[in-house]
Enzyme design. Structure first.
Site, PDB file in Angstrom:
ATOM      1  N   LYS A  80      28.192  61.961  62.031  1.00 44.62           N
ATOM      2  CA  LYS A  80      28.551  63.097  62.878  1.00 44.62           C
ATOM      3  C   LYS A  80      28.394  62.885  64.425  1.00 44.62           C
ATOM      4  O   LYS A  80      27.558  62.108  64.759  1.00 44.62           O
ATOM      5  CB  LYS A  80      27.643  64.301  62.705  1.00 44.62           C
ATOM      6  CG  LYS A  80      27.647  65.105  61.143  1.00 44.62           C
ATOM      7  CD  LYS A  80      29.107  65.982  61.070  1.00 44.62           C
ATOM      8  CE  LYS A  80      29.315  66.636  59.902  1.00 44.62           C
ATOM      9  NZ  LYS A  80      29.494  65.616  58.568  1.00 44.62           N
ATOM     10  N   SER A 139      35.296  65.820  57.562  1.00 43.87           N
ATOM     11  CA  SER A 139      34.659  66.631  58.709  1.00 43.87           C
ATOM     12  C   SER A 139      34.811  66.013  60.067  1.00 43.87           C
ATOM     13  O   SER A 139      34.419  66.662  61.299  1.00 43.87           O
ATOM     14  CB  SER A 139      33.147  66.977  58.413  1.00 43.87           C
ATOM     15  OG  SER A 139      32.301  65.646  58.680  1.00 43.87           O
TER      16      SER A 139
END
Length: 229
Positions: free
Chosen positions: A188, A150
């Site tokens: 993230k 991701s």
């Protein structure tokens, strides 16, 4: 390594399959683990499936199969996150692999971090990696092995080892280790939007996840990474 909740759920599913031949419902799982919502069960099942302990059977409702159990069925990693860390300042005595090698510091590897679907939070210290001292800022550091894709557009690939400076705050736009609901850790980019926290992927295939501030705790900030070819 599994968290305590993941292990409890895996054993509960396994026992129900042995006793009745069918897996428990999500409500039964929620009650058995004393969770407040079924969303927590969904996250635990996803984590168990990603680690190869269970398999979801397609085209069948409530169809779960236990693929394997841990080799040693014992309490798993404790809930929460309190890693053993080292001082990252240049004042510490570095390791010197050879006279010509740059000064290095042994940084503890604390397990794996998800750059994709969140996985269980940081595990116990497994080994250490030598890191050039010049790459470490002041403070305490730990390393994590990346799993998932991701964050590929930020240059972080599956299999990389990221070096994290321990911190409980971060600036908007920093890449952080975030602990969600005291159970799941993910790597993230941090975005603050009003009274909410957004955990933003660097891959258009993944959606940005939005949380209330009470659900997210910052564990550290990315300072560097290593890659083996």
């Amino acid at each position: 390594m599994l968290t305590q909740k993941q292990l409890e759920l895996l054993l509960f599913i396994n026992e129900r399959l042995k006793e009745e031949g069918v897996p428990p419902s999500f409500d039964e799982m929620k009650d058995a683990l004393d969770l407040k919502s079924k969303s927590g069960i969904h996250r635990l099942i996803t984590a168990l499936e990603e680690r190869g302990f269970i398999r979801r059977l397609p085209h069948r409702a409530r169809a779960l199969e236990v693929v394997r159990l841990p080799e040693a069925v014992a309490p798993a990693a404790r809930r929460g996150f309190a890693p053993n860390v080292i001082e990252g300042s240049l004042g510490r005595k570095p390791m010197r692999p050879s006279p010509d090698a740059p000064e290095t510091v042994a940084v503890p590897v604390m397990g794996r971090i998800a750059a994709g679907t969140p996985i269980s939070a940081i595990q116990n210290h497994s080994h250490s990696v030598p890191v050039p001292a010049a790459l470490l800022t002041g403070g305490e550091h730990f390393a994590l092995e990346v799993r998932g894709d991701s964050m590929v557009e930020a240059g972080i690939l599956d299999g990389d080892t990221v070096i994290i400076r321990k911190a409980d705050t971060a600036n908007n736009g920093d890449i952080v280790v975030a602990l969600v609901d005291d159970e799941e850790a993910t790597l993230k980019r941090l975005r603050r939007k009003g009274n909410t926290i957004a955990l933003e992927a660097a891959n258009p295939a993944y959606e940005t996840r939005i949380f209330g501030p009470e659900r997210v705790r910052i564990q550290g900030r990315l300072v560097s990474l290593f890659r083996q070819y």
